[in-house]
Design a protein around this motif. Structure first.
Motif, PDB file in Angstrom:
ATOM      1  N   ASP A   8      -9.148 -28.730  81.197  1.00 27.06           N
ATOM      2  CA  ASP A   8      -8.108 -29.493  81.560  1.00 27.06           C
ATOM      3  C   ASP A   8      -8.703 -31.011  81.879  1.00 27.06           C
ATOM      4  O   ASP A   8      -7.738 -31.914  82.047  1.00 27.06           O
ATOM      5  N   LYS A   9     -10.032 -31.064  81.897  1.00 18.07           N
ATOM      6  CA  LYS A   9     -10.526 -32.310  82.166  1.00 18.07           C
ATOM      7  C   LYS A   9     -10.439 -33.096  83.447  1.00 18.07           C
ATOM      8  O   LYS A   9     -10.400 -34.149  83.694  1.00 18.07           O
ATOM      9  N   LYS A  10      -9.803 -32.102  84.406  1.00 17.73           N
ATOM     10  CA  LYS A  10      -9.265 -32.423  85.476  1.00 17.73           C
ATOM     11  C   LYS A  10     -10.412 -32.365  86.689  1.00 17.73           C
ATOM     12  O   LYS A  10     -10.473 -32.751  88.082  1.00 17.73           O
ATOM     13  N   SER A  11     -11.508 -31.830  86.455  1.00 14.35           N
ATOM     14  CA  SER A  11     -12.613 -31.473  87.588  1.00 14.35           C
ATOM     15  C   SER A  11     -13.946 -31.111  86.726  1.00 14.35           C
ATOM     16  O   SER A  11     -14.056 -30.910  85.591  1.00 14.35           O
ATOM     17  N   ALA A  12     -15.173 -31.190  87.443  1.00 18.53           N
ATOM     18  CA  ALA A  12     -16.288 -31.109  87.001  1.00 18.53           C
ATOM     19  C   ALA A  12     -16.627 -29.504  87.056  1.00 18.53           C
ATOM     20  O   ALA A  12     -16.071 -28.760  87.480  1.00 18.53           O
TER      21      ALA A  12
END
Length: 426
Positions: free
Chosen positions: A219-223
């Protein structure tokens, strides 16, 4: 390295994205809306933007436009070629005024950044399956966010391995390494037996991704890179740096690689086929002991190659025609013509398999071209598709200095960089 390659081929795109939503206003020059008035269909004019192609490729682009217009009555192409220094200000101004071009050449990082702002057409929902079918799967994935695809792959600069046969033999090997695992196993012996380095890695983000380590969560919200696999890889590379058989500085420096290769201090360069051209021009004494083969792959079976694509801004009022033109430009015939004019490789299955790329097996440059054509199928171009992409990538690449030069513990650095990236993603 992308920038260096793009300058070499006279292709680059500097694109700053400002507020740009899904405006339905007409693109610049699209004053004709294709409606019929008085029984006569108005001409649709598409804006096509490129960067610094004139005068070298003027005839080539004009030839494509002429052919397209002759086959698509009622559609005209207005080609705008901008100099490097003018691209940023003009494009930003046009986007801010909802007057983006209908078809624009753009590189992966910026393409995904625009897509993340909902500024580009999702080709998966607007183009036909037939229009998207010709392109190599590995390259179309570079233009995707989730299930959406936001650019037609235009051309790619896939890597190949260019290596010093004498150094490989002197080190006690029959062949150079084919993947990262082999490279790490052979690098120490190369240094001990020859005094030369075996290989210079690319930037840290590319090293991780090519070895199967995701940079961000789905979801490209965290590493997502702080994994046991990443720790193991970085620990092994750091060991090599500490023991002197992996380079401590100048990662991803093409110029430094060429310099050391010419001095018999580097055995392998895994970058574009232009490496052979540079060796022929800058290190002619090394040509007789140079050979080429498939690129050095990460453990994921892929290698980084710079991709350029054709995107359709949502601001275009003629998206159907724009897609038709973009796929025409990036079709087998014209991709093959392009490859014969510039040091690029096609993005379609058919064009990349054309006999042209294997017709010359006698010269070193011909062999390099053949390897590059095959490597197209395993090339990727890393783009994260987030608003602060450059900052995120820069932060990850900074692990190189922290671990390899400042001698910090890899796990501590992974933890710190993970926290910084998560903060940037908020």
């Amino acid at each position: 390295m992308k920038k260096t390659l793009a300058i070499l081929m006279t292709f680059t795109l500097l694109f700053v994205l400002t507020a740009c939503g899904s405006s339905s206003q007409s693109a610049t020059g699209n004053k004709d809306n294709g409606n019929t008035q008085g029984g006569k269909k108005e001409t649709v004019t598409l804006e096509f933007w490129t960067l610094s192609l004139q005068p070298t490729f003027t005839d080539y682009i004009n030839g494509i436009i002429k052919d397209f217009e002759s086959e698509n009555e009622g559609i005209k192409i207005k080609w705008t070629d901008l100099p490097y220094d003018a691209m940023q200000s003009k494009l930003v101004a046009q986007i801010a005024g909802s007057k983006a071009p209908d078809v624009v050449n753009i590189w992966t990082t910026l393409l995904l950044g625009m897509a993340g702002k909902d500024a580009l057409v999702d080709l998966k929902t607007t183009a036909s399956a037939e229009q998207l079918a010709p392109y190599l799967e590995s390259l179309t994935k570079s233009n995707m966010i989730g299930d959406g695809m936001y650019g037609i792959p235009w051309y790619v600069t896939p890597p190949i391995s260019t290596y010093n046969t004498e150094l490989i033999q002197k080190a006690g090997f029959d062949n150079p390494p084919s993947n990262y695992k082999e490279m790490l196993a052979m690098a120490k012996q190369m240094k001990e037996n020859t005094g030369a380095f075996l290989y210079f890695p690319n930037e840290m983000a590319q090293v991780l991704y090519s070895n199967g380590i995701e940079i961000l969560s789905a979801d490209k919200k965290s590493a997502a890179f702080n994994t046991p696999e990443a720790l193991e890889l970085l620990t092994e590379i750091k060991k090599g740096v500490d023991e002197g058989w992996m380079p401590k500085t100048d990662w991803n420096s093409w110029d430094q690689m060429i310099k050391l290769y010419a001095q018999d201090k580097l055995a392998l360069i895994s970058l574009g086929a232009q490496t052979v051209t540079r060796i022929e021009n800058e290190a002619p004494g090394s040509v007789s002991k140079t050979a080429v083969r498939a690129p050095l792959l990460g453990n994921a079976g892929i290698a980084q190659g710079a991709l350029q694509s054709l995107a359709i801004p949502k601001a275009s009022k003629h998206q159907e025609e724009a897609i038709r033109f973009a796929t025409f430009v990036a079709s087998d015939k014209y991709l093959l013509e392009f490859a014969k004019l510039a040091a690029i490789m096609p993005t379609t299955q058919t064009a990349s398999a054309d006999p042209f790329f294997t017709s010359d097996t006698e010269t070193l440059s011909g062999q390099a071209r053949a390897e590059a054509a095959k490597a197209t199928a395993v090339s990727f171009d890393l783009g994260l598709g987030v608003e602060k992409e450059s900052e995120v990538t820069s932060t990850i690449n900074g692990m190189f200095e922290s671990i390899m030069q400042a001698n910090k513990d890899p796990q501590t650095v992974l933890n710190d960089v993970e926290a910084k990236v998560n903060e940037l993603l908020k």
